[in-house]
Design a protein around this motif. Structure first.
Motif, PDB file in Angstrom:
ATOM      1  N   ASP A   1       0.836  -1.205   0.000  1.00  0.00           N
ATOM      2  CA  ASP A   1       0.000   0.000   0.000  1.00  0.00           C
ATOM      3  C   ASP A   1       0.871   1.255   0.000  1.00  0.00           C
ATOM      4  N   ARG A   2       1.953   1.217   0.746  1.00  0.00           N
ATOM      5  CA  ARG A   2       2.881   2.355   0.827  1.00  0.00           C
ATOM      6  C   ARG A   2       3.458   2.684  -0.557  1.00  0.00           C
ATOM      7  N   ALA A   3       3.761   1.650  -1.349  1.00  0.00           N
ATOM      8  CA  ALA A   3       4.315   1.865  -2.689  1.00  0.00           C
ATOM      9  C   ALA A   3       3.274   2.496  -3.612  1.00  0.00           C
ATOM     10  N   TRP A   4       2.013   2.029  -3.519  1.00  0.00           N
ATOM     11  CA  TRP A   4       0.951   2.601  -4.356  1.00  0.00           C
ATOM     12  C   TRP A   4       0.757   4.077  -4.030  1.00  0.00           C
ATOM     13  N   LYS A   5       0.752   4.411  -2.766  1.00  0.00           N
ATOM     14  CA  LYS A   5       0.459   5.789  -2.343  1.00  0.00           C
ATOM     15  C   LYS A   5       1.531   6.778  -2.763  1.00  0.00           C
ATOM     16  N   SER A   6       2.739   6.304  -3.006  1.00  0.00           N
ATOM     17  CA  SER A   6       3.808   7.219  -3.413  1.00  0.00           C
ATOM     18  C   SER A   6       4.126   7.118  -4.906  1.00  0.00           C
ATOM     19  N   ALA A   7       3.292   6.414  -5.679  1.00  0.00           N
ATOM     20  CA  ALA A   7       3.558   6.206  -7.107  1.00  0.00           C
ATOM     21  C   ALA A   7       2.717   7.129  -7.980  1.00  0.00           C
ATOM     22  N   VAL A   8       3.337   7.616  -9.042  1.00  0.00           N
ATOM     23  CA  VAL A   8       2.650   8.383 -10.077  1.00  0.00           C
ATOM     24  C   VAL A   8       1.848   7.382 -10.912  1.00  0.00           C
ATOM     25  N   VAL A   9       0.639   7.738 -11.299  1.00  0.00           N
ATOM     26  CA  VAL A   9      -0.168   6.839 -12.116  1.00  0.00           C
ATOM     27  C   VAL A   9       0.498   6.686 -13.490  1.00  0.00           C
ATOM     28  N   GLY A  10       0.703   5.459 -13.876  1.00  0.00           N
ATOM     29  CA  GLY A  10       1.344   5.160 -15.155  1.00  0.00           C
ATOM     30  C   GLY A  10       1.414   3.652 -15.336  1.00  0.00           C
ATOM     31  N   GLU A  11       1.988   3.238 -16.426  1.00  0.00           N
ATOM     32  CA  GLU A  11       2.110   1.807 -16.713  1.00  0.00           C
ATOM     33  C   GLU A  11       3.528   1.346 -16.366  1.00  0.00           C
ATOM     34  N   TYR A  12       3.663   0.765 -15.186  1.00  0.00           N
ATOM     35  CA  TYR A  12       4.934   0.247 -14.705  1.00  0.00           C
ATOM     36  C   TYR A  12       5.077  -1.192 -15.191  1.00  0.00           C
ATOM     37  N   GLN A  13       6.311  -1.620 -15.425  1.00  0.00           N
ATOM     38  CA  GLN A  13       6.493  -3.008 -15.846  1.00  0.00           C
ATOM     39  C   GLN A  13       7.858  -3.543 -15.442  1.00  0.00           C
ATOM     40  N   ASP A  14       7.907  -4.848 -15.330  1.00  0.00           N
ATOM     41  CA  ASP A  14       9.127  -5.583 -15.066  1.00  0.00           C
ATOM     42  C   ASP A  14       8.964  -6.954 -15.720  1.00  0.00           C
ATOM     43  N   THR A  15      10.035  -7.678 -15.837  1.00  0.00           N
ATOM     44  CA  THR A  15      10.003  -9.004 -16.443  1.00  0.00           C
ATOM     45  C   THR A  15      10.239 -10.056 -15.372  1.00  0.00           C
ATOM     46  N   LEU A  16       9.349 -11.033 -15.313  1.00  0.00           N
ATOM     47  CA  LEU A  16       9.557 -12.184 -14.445  1.00  0.00           C
ATOM     48  C   LEU A  16      10.271 -13.255 -15.264  1.00  0.00           C
ATOM     49  N   THR A  17      11.220 -13.908 -14.659  1.00  0.00           N
ATOM     50  CA  THR A  17      11.993 -14.943 -15.331  1.00  0.00           C
ATOM     51  C   THR A  17      11.613 -16.302 -14.791  1.00  0.00           C
ATOM     52  N   PHE A  18      11.200 -17.208 -15.681  1.00  0.00           N
ATOM     53  CA  PHE A  18      10.856 -18.582 -15.327  1.00  0.00           C
ATOM     54  C   PHE A  18      12.033 -19.453 -15.752  1.00  0.00           C
TER      55      PHE A  18
END
Length: 159
Positions: free
Chosen positions: A137-154
């Motif tokens: 919740d703390r991360a959401w409250k301090s984030a600018v609205v936008g499309e964040y992304q990362d890659t998960l590796t399997f």
């Protein structure tokens, strides 16, 4: 001459079907015989028959402000004796949103089981596995609205 050659070829073809089969003969009523039936370790194309499938989603979208999103992938394997399939899931723990030269980040953690190890060489029917992408919740409250992304590796391995 052609007729003579064709007669000779026809005679040879008839002679070839007169060759006895080299199978076991049962010569008495009620007799028995043995035949060995076995499998190969290659498929019809001659390829190794050991196979596995790990189906993962191409993308997982988390609704803005949601603290957790389940990501489901499936595992199926048909391996040789004594072998097991393992799947490990990892990520950087930070999603990035880039606008021009600026970039912002949104921290996340992976929850649930990030590693799967099969109990044996065969996993069938396919086993669904679930991991969670958690955003505090703390991360959401301090984030600018936008499309964040990362890659998960399997990472898939056979041991």
């Amino acid at each position: 001459m052609k007729k003579i050659v064709s007669i000779i070829i026809a005679a040879l073809m008839l002679a070839s079907i007169c060759v006895p089969s080299f199978a076991a003969d049962i010569t008495t009523n009620g007799g028995t015989g043995d035949a060995i039936v076995k499998t190969k370790t290659v498929d019809e194309a001659g390829e190794n028959a050991e196979k596995f499938i790990v189906s993962i989603p191409a993308t997982t979208e988390i609704p803005w402000g949601k603290d957790s999103k389940a990501l489901t992938y499936s595992v199926e394997s048909h391996l040789g004796y004594g072998k097991k399939l393992t799947v490990n899931v990892s990520g950087h723990g930070v999603m990035t949103y880039t606008v021009g030269a600026d970039s912002m980040t949104l921290d996340y953690t992976l929850g649930g089981t990030t590693a799967f190890t099969a109990a044996g060489p065969v996993v069938y029917p396919a086993a669904d596995q679930t991991i969670n992408v958690n955003v505090a919740d703390r991360a959401w409250k301090s984030a600018v609205v936008g499309e964040y992304q990362d890659t998960l590796t399997f990472t898939v391995a056979i041991a």
